[in-house]
Design a protein around this motif. Sequence first.
Motif: not given
Lengths: 268, 335
Positions: A10-12, A14-16, B94, B96-98, B101, B104-105, B108, B133
């Motif tokens: 998910r880390k991978f 979930s970014t663009r 991060h 770039g991550r919402s 998310d 959720r990371v 998980d 983001r």
Amino acid sequence: MIPAVRSELRKFFSTRLWWGIGAAMFLAGAGFAVILAIVLTLEASPEAVAAGQPTGSPTQVANSVYTGGITIGLTLSLVIGILQIGSEYRHKTITGTFLAIPRRGRVMGAKVVALLLIGAVYGVVSLLGSVAAGATVLSLRGADPFPDAEVLRALALSLLVLGLWALIGLGIGILIPNQVAGLLISIGVVWIVEPLATFALTFWEFGRDHVVALLPQSATNAIVGGVTQQTPTAAEPLSWWVSALVLAAYAAVLAGVGTVRTLRSDIG
Amino acid sequence: MTATAPTGGRIEIAGLTKRFRGFSAVEDLSFDVEPGRITGFLGPNGAGKTTTLRMVLGLVRPTSGYATIGGYRYGELERPLSTVGAALEATNFHPGRSGRDHLRVLADAASIPTARVDELLELTGIPAAARKRAGAYSMGMRQRLGLAAALLGDPQVLVLDEPTNGLDPEGIRWLRGFLRRLSDEGKTILVSSHLLREVEATVDDVVIIANGRLVQAGTMADLRGTAGALVRTSDAEALAGALRVADVTSSPGEEPDTLVAETTDLRLVGDVALRAGLPVYGLEPRSTDLEQLYFSLTEGTNRNEGAQSAADQQVPHQPAPDQDPGAASAEEVSS
């Protein structure tokens, strides 16, 4: 372990980054397949072969066409591997990762599994592009697009190759803490240092016979079994399975050293 | 097993020490944090608060000593996020991550369902923004997202490092109410801050450190001491005598002809003075100047250990005694 791997995936995704790399993998696979399908089916005169034009059996030609984008692919895999750990340190998300899973060995194990999976998935993406485009062009030029079942072995191994390069990236991402430096150095090694070293070593008999084949990209090319140069100074590649072991050793050493470092370090 | 450990959600820190290449960041630190109470963990920037919290959470390996949560070290916890929730820095995302998310990371990794993530986004008041983001988040949003991450596993113990940093006054008030509610549920809450003023209205207990050493640990009430009344009269000594007869102890004030009576009953002091025929020029309630006390506590030790060159680099300069302490410390960058 499964929750940890799911978290890494998910880390991978979930970014663009993932779709950009996916698009690059597909285009590189298709683009190089078209170019190589044309170049490698040109009539090879003895003079051109002596000057270094690569030649091979129909199987080697097909392998080269379908895995022509492998240098781009392995570079992108390297980038993925570096970012999977490097961005955790850069953005300090490693703190949250280790709070959720204090057993750090499990985190690193999950990264290894996730990167092998990601490498394989991108390998498939790359092959979708290269086989579709390459087989079409080969047929049009009158060459046999699937001369041998060995081609399938090369295609399957190219998936492993991308995963192994991602693990090499994982190790580099830990050993070079500055993510940007890690990216620049490793890309520089792949695109500049290793080709120059390979060239330089051909002037030294021992180096040509025993060192060149062990360099990571030579090993990579030998795994997928493409065309070779027939000049007297060209290095003799190792068999595909020895090369696979060599590349796996690079991945194991780099990812292993990185993991050991991560287990003991203070996260500040 | 972990949730019903004999010591409940108590944090125990015993002889905790961390040295980096000869520089002692934390030295022989021991204190306990009790369940159902909010404990403020105070000290100037560079005092070793963050290093201590990171040792409690298993991120930094102690040189010696140990920290346990409910009787277990962090690394031994079966389900860490459901035992301890931590929010260490508001920048651990991060870009770039919402936000969703990001949670959720973590969910998980700890096998927590996504429904819990959305529940927490509601609870911390950022459900809509969480799909954008995280790089675009304001400091207040980051703090709320960090808090949501800490609460993911519905833990018994909360560890928050400088949670008020970057929050606007409304956010600080919201956080206060939020922490009080959680503490009333019986949770153990440890909140660090470099400013006593920021947490004094929130915390029940305080632990103050300076230069990695314990300076004071106790209840907030103990630290405040007994409240009193400051009275200005013409003959302080005579008034002190009259108050003694009325069973009120007093001591001379800082200025001449002033007296600090150990009672909060201003009317009683006035009545005593009237009966004694003494004029009252001024009468006001007086509480301990906590900020002054805090700075004298943390600064005293700092001066004693000022010889360490490494410590000098690490510890920001303390405000001089004649400066306004609040103004000086507000300029300091958080550790």
